[in-house]
Design an enzyme around this catalytic site. Structure first.
Site, PDB file in Angstrom:
ATOM      1  N   TYR A  14      24.155   1.428  13.045  1.00 46.58           N
ATOM      2  CA  TYR A  14      24.889   1.687  11.793  1.00 46.58           C
ATOM      3  C   TYR A  14      25.205   3.171  11.647  1.00 46.58           C
ATOM      4  O   TYR A  14      26.263   3.550  11.146  1.00 46.58           O
ATOM      5  CB  TYR A  14      24.086   1.191  10.577  1.00 46.58           C
ATOM      6  CG  TYR A  14      24.426  -0.227  10.185  1.00 46.58           C
ATOM      7  CD1 TYR A  14      24.041  -1.299  10.976  1.00 46.58           C
ATOM      8  CD2 TYR A  14      25.157  -0.490   9.031  1.00 46.58           C
ATOM      9  CE1 TYR A  14      24.367  -2.596  10.629  1.00 46.58           C
ATOM     10  CE2 TYR A  14      25.485  -1.784   8.666  1.00 46.58           C
ATOM     11  CZ  TYR A  14      25.083  -2.832   9.473  1.00 46.58           C
ATOM     12  OH  TYR A  14      25.415  -4.116   9.124  1.00 46.58           O
ATOM     13  N   ASP A  43       9.908  -6.564  -3.917  1.00 49.55           N
ATOM     14  CA  ASP A  43       8.839  -7.118  -3.080  1.00 49.55           C
ATOM     15  C   ASP A  43       8.872  -8.634  -3.211  1.00 49.55           C
ATOM     16  O   ASP A  43       9.215  -9.150  -4.279  1.00 49.55           O
ATOM     17  CB  ASP A  43       7.467  -6.576  -3.542  1.00 49.55           C
ATOM     18  CG  ASP A  43       6.453  -6.497  -2.415  1.00 49.55           C
ATOM     19  OD1 ASP A  43       6.114  -7.560  -1.865  1.00 49.55           O
ATOM     20  OD2 ASP A  43       6.011  -5.392  -2.090  1.00 49.55           O
ATOM     21  N   PHE A  79       0.839  -1.211   0.000  1.00 47.88           N
ATOM     22  CA  PHE A  79       0.000   0.000   0.000  1.00 47.88           C
ATOM     23  C   PHE A  79       0.877   1.266   0.000  1.00 47.88           C
ATOM     24  O   PHE A  79       0.870   2.044  -0.963  1.00 47.88           O
ATOM     25  CB  PHE A  79      -0.930  -0.076   1.223  1.00 47.88           C
ATOM     26  CG  PHE A  79      -1.561   1.208   1.639  1.00 47.88           C
ATOM     27  CD1 PHE A  79      -2.197   2.036   0.707  1.00 47.88           C
ATOM     28  CD2 PHE A  79      -1.537   1.608   2.975  1.00 47.88           C
ATOM     29  CE1 PHE A  79      -2.798   3.228   1.110  1.00 47.88           C
ATOM     30  CE2 PHE A  79      -2.133   2.789   3.379  1.00 47.88           C
ATOM     31  CZ  PHE A  79      -2.751   3.606   2.450  1.00 47.88           C
ATOM     32  N   THR A  92       2.387 -10.039   1.027  1.00 44.96           N
ATOM     33  CA  THR A  92       1.190  -9.218   1.278  1.00 44.96           C
ATOM     34  C   THR A  92       1.023  -8.127   0.209  1.00 44.96           C
ATOM     35  O   THR A  92      -0.031  -7.500   0.147  1.00 44.96           O
ATOM     36  CB  THR A  92       1.211  -8.560   2.679  1.00 44.96           C
ATOM     37  OG1 THR A  92       2.403  -7.787   2.817  1.00 44.96           O
ATOM     38  CG2 THR A  92       1.155  -9.604   3.785  1.00 44.96           C
ATOM     39  N   GLY A  93       2.038  -7.907  -0.596  1.00 44.81           N
ATOM     40  CA  GLY A  93       1.952  -6.915  -1.670  1.00 44.81           C
ATOM     41  C   GLY A  93       1.171  -7.453  -2.860  1.00 44.81           C
ATOM     42  O   GLY A  93       0.897  -8.652  -2.938  1.00 44.81           O
ATOM     43  N   GLY A 107      23.421  -2.997   5.213  1.00 43.05           N
ATOM     44  CA  GLY A 107      24.675  -3.449   4.591  1.00 43.05           C
ATOM     45  C   GLY A 107      24.774  -2.976   3.151  1.00 43.05           C
ATOM     46  O   GLY A 107      25.838  -2.531   2.694  1.00 43.05           O
ATOM     47  N   VAL A 123      13.773  -9.497   0.638  1.00 45.32           N
ATOM     48  CA  VAL A 123      14.867  -8.709   1.230  1.00 45.32           C
ATOM     49  C   VAL A 123      15.420  -9.359   2.505  1.00 45.32           C
ATOM     50  O   VAL A 123      16.550  -9.091   2.905  1.00 45.32           O
ATOM     51  CB  VAL A 123      14.384  -7.250   1.477  1.00 45.32           C
ATOM     52  CG1 VAL A 123      13.300  -7.189   2.539  1.00 45.32           C
ATOM     53  CG2 VAL A 123      15.540  -6.332   1.859  1.00 45.32           C
ATOM     54  N   TYR A 135       5.660  -7.730  15.482  1.00 46.98           N
ATOM     55  CA  TYR A 135       5.764  -6.485  14.712  1.00 46.98           C
ATOM     56  C   TYR A 135       6.458  -5.406  15.552  1.00 46.98           C
ATOM     57  O   TYR A 135       7.435  -4.803  15.119  1.00 46.98           O
ATOM     58  CB  TYR A 135       4.364  -6.037  14.312  1.00 46.98           C
ATOM     59  CG  TYR A 135       4.320  -4.845  13.371  1.00 46.98           C
ATOM     60  CD1 TYR A 135       4.857  -4.917  12.085  1.00 46.98           C
ATOM     61  CD2 TYR A 135       3.716  -3.654  13.765  1.00 46.98           C
ATOM     62  CE1 TYR A 135       4.792  -3.832  11.217  1.00 46.98           C
ATOM     63  CE2 TYR A 135       3.641  -2.569  12.896  1.00 46.98           C
ATOM     64  CZ  TYR A 135       4.179  -2.662  11.629  1.00 46.98           C
ATOM     65  OH  TYR A 135       4.099  -1.580  10.770  1.00 46.98           O
TER      66      TYR A 135
END
Ligand code: UDP
Length: 315
Positions: free
Chosen positions: A163, A35, A15, A39-40, A106, A61, A149
């Site tokens: 980082y 993606d 979304f 869920t996409g 990274g 990813v 989550y």
């Protein structure tokens, strides 16, 4: 020149991710959308495929990220994001917030990119401070039904700061509050798609608990503009982006009933465990640092979203 700048957007078919792709494509950037499509939905980005400045990588990813060539910016937006989705995909949710973020950081380090990560009002848990300022540390249950989550996003913020501090990586963190608009999945389980789906298909409107819990809903174009401004700011600490116009879920149900002119009634269902009782962003920082505040009133945003859902349901 934007046309010389390449940007990777993870969660591109989701979304918010798809609206970000639209914005950066329209601004002339070379956009690489990524993606894994759990869920996409490809429908959200199919209009971009003919454009010369958009490419799509079907990759997870959390496993690896390989992007050849230069990369100036990374927006890490991949994650299941509705309570129903992250309960359905708990391990993937934890992995994309942790391993997925690590992979993106990274990649940013190796490409010397600036990276902006999508955090959430869920880092505040069931907040004891109202409205929520960025300085509030939150009230999160580490083993509750939202923990996959909330804790993944809290880890994401921590590793992003690590980082930033250890490698001097150029980082940004946006804390996103409830957002709505076209391309939300009708079955994603969140309150707004649920209420519209129920109103349009002639089912009773399900309010969880007594409906006194509050949320503050931001229209997606406002959110995208806040993210755009944050990316090009020089502020590395988290920034809330959301609409402070707070409403109870009962009032929200009434607004949907009035807008859709449905004859359906409100029915009450049990309140999910650890459902936050109140949520409203303090946007003082976004206003002063980014010159940003939401412009789209709920009455206007809901009308546009209603038209989208009617069309999606063939009504
Ligand atoms: N909610 C509701 N009816 C529904 C779906 C959700 O009353 O059909 C409530 C939910 O309990 C919560 C609020 O609406 O208090 C917002 O829920 P949502 O799932 O949209 O996201 P959250 O803000 O909790 O992450």
């Amino acid at each position: 020149m934007n046309k010389d700048k390449r940007i990777l957007i993870t969660g591109a078919a989701g979304f918010i991710g798809s609206h970000l792709c639209d914005r950066f494509v329209n601004e002339g950037f070379q956009v690489i959308g990524m993606d894994n499509l759990i869920t996409g939905d490809m429908k959200n980005i199919e209009h971009l495929f003919p454009l010369p400045n958009f490419q799509f990588y079907h990759q997870d990813v959390s496993r690896y990220v390989h992007v050849p060539g230069e990369l100036h910016y990374i927006l890490h937006f991949a994650s299941p994001a509705s309570p129903v989705d992250y309960v359905k995909w708990p391990i993937q949710t934890m992995k994309v917030g942790s391993l997925g973020t690590h992979n993106c950081l990274g990649l940013a380090l190796s490409k010397k990119s600036r990276i902006l990560v999508a955090s959430t009002s869920e880092v505040y848990g069931d907040p004891l401070v109202h409205p929520q300022t960025e300085e509030y540390w939150g009230n999160v249950n580490p083993v509750g039904p939202r923990s996959m989550y909330d804790e993944a996003k809290r880890f994401q913020e921590a590793i992003t700061m690590a980082y930033h501090n250890a490698h001097k990586l150029d980082t940004r963190i946006v804390r996103i509050f409830n957002t709505y608009g076209p391309r939300m999945r009708l079955n994603d389980g969140r309150v707004l798609p649920n209420f519209f789906y129920q109103a349009i298909t002639g089912q009773d409107i399900t309010v969880y608990g007594d409906g006194s819990q509050t949320r503050s809903f931001c229209y997606v174009s406002d959110l995208v503009d806040g993210i755009y401004r944050l990316l090009f700011s020089d502020y590395a600490m988290p920034v809330n982006v959301g609409n402070p116009d707070e409403i109870t879920i009962s009032q929200f149900a009434e607004e949907i009933i009035t807008l859709t002119k449905t004859d359906q009634k409100v029915v009450y269902k049990p309140l999910p465990i650890d459902d936050p009782k109140q949520r409203q962003p303090d946007i003082t920082k976004a206003k002063s640092l980014l010159g940003w505040e939401p412009k789209v009133h709920r009455s206007e945003g809901l009308k546009i979203t209603y038209e989208y859902f009617k069309k999606a349901l063939g009504k």
